[in-house]
Enzyme design. Structure first.
Site, short mmCIF file in Angstrom:
data_model
loop_
_atom_site.label_atom_id
_atom_site.label_comp_id
_atom_site.label_asym_id
_atom_site.label_seq_id
_atom_site.Cartn_x
_atom_site.Cartn_y
_atom_site.Cartn_z
N ILE A 17 -57.96 -96.91 -0.67
CA ILE A 17 -57.85 -97.74 -1.97
C ILE A 17 -59.12 -98.86 -1.68
CG2 ILE A 17 -56.60 -99.93 -2.55
CD1 ILE A 17 -54.01 -98.33 -1.78
N ASP A 60 -64.63 -103.05 13.67
CA ASP A 60 -63.22 -103.28 13.79
C ASP A 60 -63.04 -104.86 13.39
OD1 ASP A 60 -60.68 -104.26 14.50
OD2 ASP A 60 -60.47 -102.65 16.14
N ASN A 87 -58.51 -105.89 2.43
CA ASN A 87 -57.93 -104.34 2.31
C ASN A 87 -57.64 -103.69 3.50
OD1 ASN A 87 -57.33 -101.92 0.45
ND2 ASN A 87 -58.89 -101.23 1.98
N TYR A 151 -45.45 -102.84 10.54
CA TYR A 151 -46.27 -102.80 9.32
C TYR A 151 -45.71 -103.58 8.26
CZ TYR A 151 -48.42 -101.11 5.11
OH TYR A 151 -49.05 -100.93 3.86
N LYS A 155 -46.91 -107.16 6.64
CA LYS A 155 -47.47 -107.56 5.07
C LYS A 155 -46.30 -108.77 4.48
CE LYS A 155 -50.39 -104.29 4.52
NZ LYS A 155 -51.78 -104.48 4.12
N1 LIG Z 1 -51.56 -95.84 0.46
C1 LIG Z 1 -50.27 -96.41 0.14
O1 LIG Z 1 -49.56 -95.78 -0.29
C2 LIG Z 1 -50.54 -98.05 0.09
C3 LIG Z 1 -49.28 -98.43 -0.36
C4 LIG Z 1 -49.08 -99.93 -0.13
C5 LIG Z 1 -50.07 -100.55 0.52
N2 LIG Z 1 -51.26 -100.14 0.89
C6 LIG Z 1 -52.28 -100.92 1.38
O2 LIG Z 1 -53.52 -100.61 0.79
C7 LIG Z 1 -54.59 -100.91 1.86
C8 LIG Z 1 -55.39 -99.51 2.12
O3 LIG Z 1 -54.59 -98.73 2.34
P1 LIG Z 1 -55.04 -97.11 2.12
O4 LIG Z 1 -53.83 -96.24 2.01
O5 LIG Z 1 -56.36 -96.96 1.23
O6 LIG Z 1 -55.55 -96.74 3.86
P2 LIG Z 1 -56.56 -95.90 4.56
O7 LIG Z 1 -56.00 -95.60 5.48
O8 LIG Z 1 -56.94 -94.76 3.40
O9 LIG Z 1 -57.80 -96.70 4.67
C9 LIG Z 1 -57.78 -97.97 5.77
C10 LIG Z 1 -59.04 -98.40 5.50
O10 LIG Z 1 -58.96 -99.53 6.68
C11 LIG Z 1 -59.85 -99.26 7.64
N3 LIG Z 1 -59.40 -100.07 8.70
C12 LIG Z 1 -58.29 -99.78 9.51
N4 LIG Z 1 -58.32 -100.66 10.65
C13 LIG Z 1 -59.26 -101.27 10.61
C14 LIG Z 1 -59.94 -102.20 11.59
N5 LIG Z 1 -59.14 -102.50 12.42
N6 LIG Z 1 -61.03 -102.91 11.19
C15 LIG Z 1 -61.77 -102.25 10.13
N7 LIG Z 1 -61.38 -101.41 9.16
C16 LIG Z 1 -59.90 -100.88 9.45
C17 LIG Z 1 -60.16 -97.92 7.78
O11 LIG Z 1 -61.41 -97.79 8.21
C18 LIG Z 1 -60.05 -97.63 6.20
O12 LIG Z 1 -61.47 -97.86 5.71
C19 LIG Z 1 -53.88 -101.28 3.09
O13 LIG Z 1 -53.95 -102.84 3.17
C20 LIG Z 1 -52.32 -100.61 3.11
O14 LIG Z 1 -51.51 -101.34 3.85
C21 LIG Z 1 -51.43 -98.72 0.99
#
Ligand SMILES: NC(=O)c1ccc[n+]([C@@H]2O[C@H](COP(=O)([O-])OP(=O)(O)OC[C@H]3O[C@@H](n4cnc5c(N)ncnc54)[C@H](O)[C@@H]3O)[C@@H](O)[C@H]2O)c1
Length: 263
Positions: A17, A60, A87, A151, A155
């Site tokens: 995302i 991080d 994000n 988690y 949130k």
């Molecule tokens: N995919 C879904 O279904 C979904 C649903 C609801 C909410 N979200 C939220 O959307 C956001 C993105 O999720 P996604 O599914 O794209 O995740 P993803 O796992 O594809 O990407 C996560 C990103 O965060 C980065 N990241 C993780 N830990 C980190 C840290 N300690 N420091 C720096 N960067 C870090 C990773 O490198 C990556 O770029 C998150 O906040 C997640 O909670 C996702």
């Protein structure tokens, strides 16, 4: 060009995302600071966007000083900072049995405390630009899946932070703070995560309509399209809002108890 000349930090933009939001921000005329943990993927996004419109910082976000470094890169590269998109998050499964205090602390550190620290570090610059913050929450914030205990808690706390700061910072600093709560989104990592949880190789192609009325779950680009409104000046003075982005209402839903949902 709804974000023309805006300077935007998007944490966790090496994948999923965050990557979709960063790409869309540049398409709309912004310069972005990319961040995440995976250098290889981050460089691919940087190559796609080009050095004039993007800078990459792999770190991080819970490291001491990381928020200040991200802000510094934005200001040194683009001369100012208008927007922070919080994000990045650890999306990890756990229940009461598999969550210990250290695990919960770690998730809070990345998913809740780091976003707070980045807002704090960015605030002088956001105030100068009358900019804004967009926190990426989750529909799990209301209660959450049984196996997303820690988690979901992070949130929930993020949601309260959005509402609290969305009130205070807008009145006192002219900085809007809002949040979008994605529903179920098909990211590269979500495909792998669910396979590890025992779902089939192509699980996302055949989902019950109770989870996927459209026959599919959401695309990252659809979340990114929605994010643009909250980041742009079109949003006007709206602040402190938390909006769900799912294919059905999350609050109050009571699905039919028939073969379409139970089999
Ligand atoms: N995919 C879904 O279904 C979904 C649903 C609801 C909410 N979200 C939220 O959307 C956001 C993105 O999720 P996604 O599914 O794209 O995740 P993803 O796992 O594809 O990407 C996560 C990103 O965060 C980065 N990241 C993780 N830990 C980190 C840290 N300690 N420091 C720096 N960067 C870090 C990773 O490198 C990556 O770029 C998150 O906040 C997640 O909670 C996702």
């Amino acid at each position: 060009m709804r974000l023309q000349n805006k300077v935007i930090i998007v944490t966790g933009s090496t994948t999923g995302i965050g990557k979709a939001i960063a790409i869309r921000c540049v398409t709309e005329g912004a310069g972005v600071v990319l961040n995440g943990l995976e250098e290889y993927w981050g460089k691919q996004v940087l190559d796609e966007l080009g050095n004039e419109k993007a800078a990459l910082h792999i770190e991080d976000i819970s490291n001491e000083g990381a928020p200040e470094r991200l802000v510094d890169i934005a200001v040194k590269t683009f001369g100012k900072l208008d927007v922070v998109v919080n994000n990045a998050a650890i999306v990890a499964s756990s229940n009461i049995d598999t969550t210990d205090k250290n695990f919960l602390r770690r998730l809070l550190e990345v998913n809740t405390i780091a976003p707070f620290a980045l807002i704090k570090a960015a605030l002088p610059y956001l105030t100068e630009q009358r900019g804004c913050v967009l926190n990426i929450g989750s529909v799990n914030a209301y209660s959450g899946e049984p196996n997303l205990f820690a988690y979901s808690v992070t949130k929930g706390a993020l949601t309260t932070m959005t509402r609290n700061l969305g009130d205070t910072l807008f009145r006192e600093n002219g900085v809007r703070v809002n949040q979008i709560n994605p529903g179920w989104v098909l990211t590269e990592t979500e495909i792998e995560r669910k396979k590890k949880h025992g779902l089939a190789e192509d699980w996302y192609k055949d989902l019950p309509s109770v989870y996927a009325p459209a026959g599919r779950i959401l695309k990252p680009s659809e979340i990114a399209a929605a994010a643009v409104y909250w980041l742009s000046d079109e949003c006007g003075p709206i602040s402190g809002q938390v909006v769900d982005l799912e294919q059905y209402p999350f609050i109050g839903r009571n699905p039919p108890k028939d073969p379409s949902t139970i089999n």
